[in-house]
Design a protein around this motif. Structure first.
Motif, PDB file in Angstrom:
ATOM      1  N   LYS A 270      -9.989   3.230  -1.126  1.00 43.79           N
ATOM      2  CA  LYS A 270     -10.313   3.775   0.198  1.00 43.79           C
ATOM      3  C   LYS A 270      -9.819   2.904   1.345  1.00 43.79           C
ATOM      4  N   THR A 271      -9.673   1.612   1.089  1.00 42.72           N
ATOM      5  CA  THR A 271      -9.413   0.689   2.199  1.00 42.72           C
ATOM      6  C   THR A 271      -8.220  -0.250   1.977  1.00 42.72           C
ATOM      7  N   MET A 272      -7.631  -0.253   0.790  1.00 40.35           N
ATOM      8  CA  MET A 272      -6.570  -1.181   0.364  1.00 40.35           C
ATOM      9  C   MET A 272      -7.058  -2.610   0.158  1.00 40.35           C
ATOM     10  N   TYR A 273      -8.305  -2.897   0.404  1.00 40.79           N
ATOM     11  CA  TYR A 273      -8.919  -4.183   0.075  1.00 40.79           C
ATOM     12  C   TYR A 273     -10.065  -3.918  -0.897  1.00 40.79           C
ATOM     13  N   PRO A 274     -10.358  -4.812  -1.820  1.00 42.09           N
ATOM     14  CA  PRO A 274      -9.717  -6.117  -1.954  1.00 42.09           C
ATOM     15  C   PRO A 274      -8.369  -6.040  -2.661  1.00 42.09           C
ATOM     16  N   ASP A 275      -7.565  -7.119  -2.509  1.00 37.89           N
ATOM     17  CA  ASP A 275      -6.437  -7.353  -3.389  1.00 37.89           C
ATOM     18  C   ASP A 275      -6.963  -8.101  -4.612  1.00 37.89           C
TER      19      ASP A 275
ATOM     20  N   ASN B 243       6.184 -19.657  -6.766  1.00 34.31           N
ATOM     21  CA  ASN B 243       4.785 -20.063  -6.865  1.00 34.31           C
ATOM     22  C   ASN B 243       4.219 -20.677  -5.594  1.00 34.31           C
ATOM     23  N   GLY B 244       5.042 -20.899  -4.576  1.00 33.74           N
ATOM     24  CA  GLY B 244       4.525 -21.367  -3.302  1.00 33.74           C
ATOM     25  C   GLY B 244       3.951 -20.248  -2.450  1.00 33.74           C
ATOM     26  N   GLY B 245       4.162 -19.013  -2.875  1.00 31.65           N
ATOM     27  CA  GLY B 245       3.650 -17.856  -2.138  1.00 31.65           C
ATOM     28  C   GLY B 245       4.251 -16.584  -2.687  1.00 31.65           C
ATOM     29  N   ASN B 246       3.408 -15.675  -3.158  1.00 32.93           N
ATOM     30  CA  ASN B 246       3.913 -14.461  -3.787  1.00 32.93           C
ATOM     31  C   ASN B 246       2.831 -13.385  -3.827  1.00 32.93           C
ATOM     32  N   ILE B 247       3.278 -12.161  -3.879  1.00 30.63           N
ATOM     33  CA  ILE B 247       2.380 -11.024  -4.063  1.00 30.63           C
ATOM     34  C   ILE B 247       3.238  -9.863  -4.565  1.00 30.63           C
ATOM     35  N   VAL B 248       2.639  -8.975  -5.308  1.00 33.83           N
ATOM     36  CA  VAL B 248       3.285  -7.723  -5.705  1.00 33.83           C
ATOM     37  C   VAL B 248       2.362  -6.593  -5.308  1.00 33.83           C
ATOM     38  N   TYR B 249       2.942  -5.538  -4.768  1.00 36.83           N
ATOM     39  CA  TYR B 249       2.156  -4.360  -4.399  1.00 36.83           C
ATOM     40  C   TYR B 249       3.002  -3.119  -4.637  1.00 36.83           C
ATOM     41  N   ALA B 250       2.348  -1.981  -4.750  1.00 36.58           N
ATOM     42  CA  ALA B 250       3.059  -0.728  -4.945  1.00 36.58           C
ATOM     43  C   ALA B 250       2.283   0.398  -4.276  1.00 36.58           C
ATOM     44  N   ARG B 251       3.017   1.408  -3.856  1.00 36.59           N
ATOM     45  CA  ARG B 251       2.428   2.510  -3.104  1.00 36.59           C
ATOM     46  C   ARG B 251       1.789   3.526  -4.041  1.00 36.59           C
ATOM     47  N   MET B 252       0.565   3.884  -3.723  1.00 34.33           N
ATOM     48  CA  MET B 252      -0.144   4.918  -4.463  1.00 34.33           C
ATOM     49  C   MET B 252       0.042   6.249  -3.739  1.00 34.33           C
TER      50      MET B 252
ATOM     51  N   GLY C   6      -0.296 -11.359 -14.584  1.00 38.82           N
ATOM     52  CA  GLY C   6      -0.578 -12.562 -13.808  1.00 38.82           C
ATOM     53  C   GLY C   6      -0.371 -12.419 -12.319  1.00 38.82           C
ATOM     54  N   PHE C   7      -0.383 -11.204 -11.803  1.00 40.67           N
ATOM     55  CA  PHE C   7      -0.040 -10.960 -10.403  1.00 40.67           C
ATOM     56  C   PHE C   7      -1.179 -11.255  -9.434  1.00 40.67           C
ATOM     57  N   TYR C   8      -0.794 -11.505  -8.227  1.00 43.27           N
ATOM     58  CA  TYR C   8      -1.623 -11.286  -7.050  1.00 43.27           C
ATOM     59  C   TYR C   8      -1.214  -9.895  -6.602  1.00 43.27           C
ATOM     60  N   TRP C   9      -2.116  -8.929  -6.700  1.00 47.33           N
ATOM     61  CA  TRP C   9      -1.741  -7.514  -6.689  1.00 47.33           C
ATOM     62  C   TRP C   9      -2.451  -6.737  -5.587  1.00 47.33           C
ATOM     63  N   GLY C  10      -1.687  -5.864  -4.931  1.00 46.28           N
ATOM     64  CA  GLY C  10      -2.274  -4.999  -3.930  1.00 46.28           C
ATOM     65  C   GLY C  10      -1.915  -3.537  -4.162  1.00 46.28           C
ATOM     66  N   ASN C  11      -2.948  -2.681  -4.189  1.00 45.46           N
ATOM     67  CA  ASN C  11      -2.714  -1.234  -4.192  1.00 45.46           C
ATOM     68  C   ASN C  11      -2.433  -0.795  -2.761  1.00 45.46           C
ATOM     69  N   ASN C  12      -1.309  -0.137  -2.546  1.00 41.78           N
ATOM     70  CA  ASN C  12      -0.866   0.152  -1.187  1.00 41.78           C
ATOM     71  C   ASN C  12      -0.891   1.649  -0.900  1.00 41.78           C
ATOM     72  N   GLN C  13      -1.309   1.977   0.315  1.00 37.98           N
ATOM     73  CA  GLN C  13      -1.300   3.364   0.790  1.00 37.98           C
ATOM     74  C   GLN C  13      -1.023   3.360   2.293  1.00 37.98           C
TER      75      GLN C  13
ATOM     76  N   SER D  40     -11.326  10.514   7.115  1.00 35.98           N
ATOM     77  CA  SER D  40     -10.309   9.610   6.575  1.00 35.98           C
ATOM     78  C   SER D  40      -9.418  10.346   5.595  1.00 35.98           C
ATOM     79  N   PHE D  41      -8.136  10.000   5.577  1.00 36.16           N
ATOM     80  CA  PHE D  41      -7.167  10.692   4.721  1.00 36.16           C
ATOM     81  C   PHE D  41      -5.941   9.799   4.604  1.00 36.16           C
ATOM     82  N   ILE D  42      -4.920  10.250   3.893  1.00 37.17           N
ATOM     83  CA  ILE D  42      -3.692   9.470   3.756  1.00 37.17           C
ATOM     84  C   ILE D  42      -2.493  10.342   4.093  1.00 37.17           C
TER      85      ILE D  42
END
Length: 388
Positions: A38-43, A291-300, A320-327, A338-340
């Motif tokens: 609903k909010t894209m957080y938490p990662d 490894n000094g800074g990274n993230i992977v995310y993908a659009r839902m 092993g990701f730092y992962w974000g669901n993206n919308q 609310s909607f997308i």
């Protein structure tokens, strides 16, 4: 009126033994997923998957918190410094910080190498030497700053080792645990220029580039006694600046400079028509080389398929990701719905829409009733997003 919020940025630390199938806290992971839908957080930060950060957690029981968007810290041990003094030495992360990142312009480096008929890695090393020189001067300059410029951090224990008198210089020893980064941005465009293939089509050249930079950093951090790191730069205005610089010098080239921006960090281009799983696979080796800074995310493409969200996030945790669901999150100021992905409210038809996008690692207001504070280049990137 309920709507998603930008801050604070929330992170969920995932331990497979606690949050995996049948785990004692699987219910908490499920709640975090519903919130993220609903909010894209938490990662989500993997503590038990592949790679550097999970290896620290599994060995020492220490989880590594990210600093906002994606910044990470290289290990620093209590007694041994860059390397553990012995098997009982422990890493420390609290109170440490980054001293800054300088980002390479990969497509310009590639074009210079081609124009001068030189090996790409020879030219890359020239610019790595330049960045290293700047970092060394910065490190020396900061070491002479007085602790009183930041009493909370340097005198009252806010930072690691920060118990100095206001008139004391910080000193080089105080700065040793802090990282200085070689920034990665536009690696995808350089891959297209050099090989004809984008990262999602063939990531092998990009992998070789990051391995080269890591070898360079590992060599010189021991020589310079500075904790160098590789940082996946989350360029904001820089994505437009680098695109403009390349066009001005080398013109418009398909896949390299035919957009108003370069691709952030080591990521696949946002307009690539690929699935989240394909994106995870393409970025997997690159993530683990930054490894000094990274993230992977993908659009839902939807926000109602809980099982899909969960399966994809669990896959990211195993990798092993730092992962974000993206919308693209929209809400109507008139009725609160609310909607997308819609410029008008599907409930009341209003165009008084506020839109949240993932800026890079964190969220931002992409539109407030048609207005934005983002640069034109960043807005162009927003419009072309398919997989991000």
């Amino acid at each position: 009126m309920k709507h998603p919020v930008l801050f604070p940025k929330l992170s969920f630390f995932y331990d497979e033994n606690l949050h995996g199938k049948g785990g004692e806290l699987e219910w908490l992971f499920d709640e975090a997923l519903r919130c993220s839908m609903k909010t894209m957080y938490p990662d989500f930060i993997s503590c038990t998957g592949d790679g550097y950060a999970p290896s620290i957690y599994k060995k020492y029981g220490v989880s590594i918190s990210r600093m906002g968007c994606r910044a990470n810290l290289s290990p620093w041990y209590e007694r041994g410094g860059m390397e553990p003094a012995d098997e009982n030495d422990k890493p420390v992360y609290n109170g440490r910080f980054n001293l800054g990142a300088i980002s390479l312009h990969f497509s310009m480096i590639a074009a210079k190498a081609k124009k001068e008929d030189k090996d790409f890695f020879e030219v890359l090393e020239y610019y790595l030497d330049m960045v290293r020189g700047i970092h060394k001067r910065t490190f020396e300059f900061l070491s002479h700053k007085k602790a009183g410029i930041n009493p909370l951090g340097f005198c009252q224990g806010g930072f690691y080792g920060g118990h100095k008198n206001p008139d004391d210089e910080l000193g080089e020893d105080f700065l040793r645990p802090m990282t200085m980064s070689f920034g990665i941005i536009g690696l995808n465009e350089a891959s297209v220029y050099w090989t004809g293939k984008a990262i999602h089509e063939d990531n092998s050249w990009a992998v070789s580039v990051l391995k080269f930079i890591n070898e360079y950093a590992d060599k010189y951090k021991k020589i310079d006694n500075i904790l160098y790191a590789i940082y996946g730069t989350p360029g904001e205005s820089l994505v437009g600046l680098q695109a403009q610089q390349f066009k001005k010098k080398y013109g418009i080239m398909k896949g390299v400079s035919d957009h108003e921006y370069v691709t952030n960090s080591f990521h696949c281009p946002v307009y690539a028509d690929i699935t989240p799983i394909q994106k995870q696979d393409a970025e997997y080796p690159l993530f683990h080389l930054c490894n000094g800074g990274n993230i992977v995310y993908a659009r839902m493409r939807s926000n109602y398929n809980f099982d899909a969200f969960k399966a994809l996030t669990q896959r990211a945790m195993k990798m092993g990701f730092y992962w974000g669901n993206n919308q693209q999150l929209d809400w109507c100021e008139k009725c609160g719905h609310s909607f997308i992905d819609s410029d008008t409210c599907p409930k009341c038809g209003s165009d008084e829409i506020i839109r949240i996008e993932r800026m890079n690692g964190y969220l931002g207001l992409a539109s407030i009733r048609g207005r934005t504070m983002y640069s034109d280049s960043k807005m162009a990137e927003f419009k072309e997003r398919v997989s991000m």
